[in-house]
Design a protein around this motif. Sequence first.
Motif, PDB file in Angstrom:
ATOM      1  N   ALA A 167       0.873  -1.098  -0.029  1.00  0.00           N
ATOM      2  CA  ALA A 167       0.115  -0.075   0.065  1.00  0.00           C
ATOM      3  C   ALA A 167       1.005   1.383   0.093  1.00  0.00           C
ATOM      4  O   ALA A 167       0.534   2.435  -0.894  1.00  0.00           O
ATOM      5  CB  ALA A 167      -0.993   0.098   1.265  1.00  0.00           C
ATOM      6  N   LEU A 168       1.945   1.336   0.754  1.00  0.00           N
ATOM      7  CA  LEU A 168       2.886   2.515   0.699  1.00  0.00           C
ATOM      8  C   LEU A 168       4.076   2.082  -0.530  1.00  0.00           C
ATOM      9  O   LEU A 168       4.584   0.863  -0.469  1.00  0.00           O
ATOM     10  CB  LEU A 168       3.512   2.421   2.168  1.00  0.00           C
ATOM     11  N   ARG A 169       4.291   3.247  -0.816  1.00  0.00           N
ATOM     12  CA  ARG A 169       5.664   3.283  -1.815  1.00  0.00           C
ATOM     13  C   ARG A 169       6.626   4.210  -1.326  1.00  0.00           C
ATOM     14  O   ARG A 169       6.381   5.309  -0.748  1.00  0.00           O
ATOM     15  CB  ARG A 169       5.154   3.420  -3.240  1.00  0.00           C
ATOM     16  N   ARG A 170       7.759   4.319  -1.840  1.00  0.00           N
ATOM     17  CA  ARG A 170       8.903   5.058  -1.648  1.00  0.00           C
ATOM     18  C   ARG A 170       9.633   5.383  -2.959  1.00  0.00           C
ATOM     19  O   ARG A 170      10.066   4.645  -3.567  1.00  0.00           O
ATOM     20  CB  ARG A 170       9.697   4.514  -0.456  1.00  0.00           C
ATOM     21  N   TYR A 194       4.597   7.764  -0.937  1.00  0.00           N
ATOM     22  CA  TYR A 194       3.325   8.061  -1.655  1.00  0.00           C
ATOM     23  C   TYR A 194       2.385   6.748  -1.317  1.00  0.00           C
ATOM     24  O   TYR A 194       2.937   5.608  -0.909  1.00  0.00           O
ATOM     25  CB  TYR A 194       3.429   8.364  -3.060  1.00  0.00           C
ATOM     26  N   PHE A 195       1.008   6.873  -1.868  1.00  0.00           N
ATOM     27  CA  PHE A 195       0.201   6.022  -1.291  1.00  0.00           C
ATOM     28  C   PHE A 195      -0.392   5.553  -2.719  1.00  0.00           C
ATOM     29  O   PHE A 195      -0.807   5.946  -3.594  1.00  0.00           O
ATOM     30  CB  PHE A 195      -1.215   6.784  -0.664  1.00  0.00           C
ATOM     31  N   GLU A 196      -0.576   4.093  -2.717  1.00  0.00           N
ATOM     32  CA  GLU A 196      -1.494   3.649  -3.793  1.00  0.00           C
ATOM     33  C   GLU A 196      -2.681   3.763  -3.788  1.00  0.00           C
ATOM     34  O   GLU A 196      -3.512   3.412  -3.070  1.00  0.00           O
ATOM     35  CB  GLU A 196      -1.056   1.990  -3.650  1.00  0.00           C
ATOM     36  N   PRO A 197      -3.388   4.505  -4.866  1.00  0.00           N
ATOM     37  CA  PRO A 197      -4.740   5.079  -4.802  1.00  0.00           C
ATOM     38  C   PRO A 197      -5.769   3.785  -4.496  1.00  0.00           C
ATOM     39  O   PRO A 197      -6.714   3.997  -4.195  1.00  0.00           O
ATOM     40  CB  PRO A 197      -4.910   5.730  -6.338  1.00  0.00           C
ATOM     41  N   ARG A 198      -5.401   2.775  -5.209  1.00  0.00           N
ATOM     42  CA  ARG A 198      -6.446   1.568  -5.059  1.00  0.00           C
ATOM     43  C   ARG A 198      -7.035   1.071  -3.437  1.00  0.00           C
ATOM     44  O   ARG A 198      -7.764   0.589  -3.261  1.00  0.00           O
ATOM     45  CB  ARG A 198      -5.983   0.370  -5.790  1.00  0.00           C
TER      46      ARG A 198
END
Length: 251
Positions: A167-170, A194-198
């Motif tokens: 769910a979290l990305r960097r 940033y955050f995965e919109p789904r």
Amino acid sequence: MSHFQRLISALLPSCCILCNRSQAATICISCMQQLQEQRRQGQLACLCCGIELLEAVDKSTTPEGQRCRECIVTPPFFDLSFCLASYEGQLKTAVHQLKYQRRLAYATGLAHLWNSLMTLHLDKLPPCYLLPVPLSRQKLAERGFNQCWEIAKHLTLPKHLKVLPHALRRRHSLSNQISAGRQVRQQALNGLFYFEPRYADLLARQTVIVFDDVMTTGSTLNAIAKVLKDHGVYHVRNWVLLRTPRQLTDV
């Protein structure tokens, strides 16, 4: 433990990740008892950021509760932090063996420590989601694994706590955060996560747990908590394996 795992443990004895004593278990009884005693006698810590408090706090007369001055004056975006132990001694060495020597068996041992010492924090958990702190794609390719996820996937969790490892990305950053001070860290972390919109609808108005191996100034976890709350997450708490002692947080 499955029958296959028991067979492997019997055929391939391991060592305690803390004292290196040869045995089948990843943590020996002596080291486990020592850590349990250290937790019982541990110094009072801030409920918000996990740093040790300089003086005792009377929670009955203090409206802010058991919090350090920094969290009272400038509250972070996260709400609570639960830290297993201090970032020093044999535990610090064990984390370094995992991260920098690629000894993945240490992840199982560190997770076993968490399962044994932090069960009290599972009793009253609401339905929630656990997110490991991510690495950038470049760092993941370089290291070969995310140490936070390697530990988190071995945690014993209640059924109402769901793990979301993606769910979290960097984004990748060329700056070195290890030796940076608090202000430099905060500036470098702007826009890094940033955050995965789904996952937005799934986590909106929910409680989220962010799992990290080491908390130094709290800047990384604060940046993540801001992203989560900007996407509608209601409550963010940190689960941290090791917390850097106060005298090292502003280095």
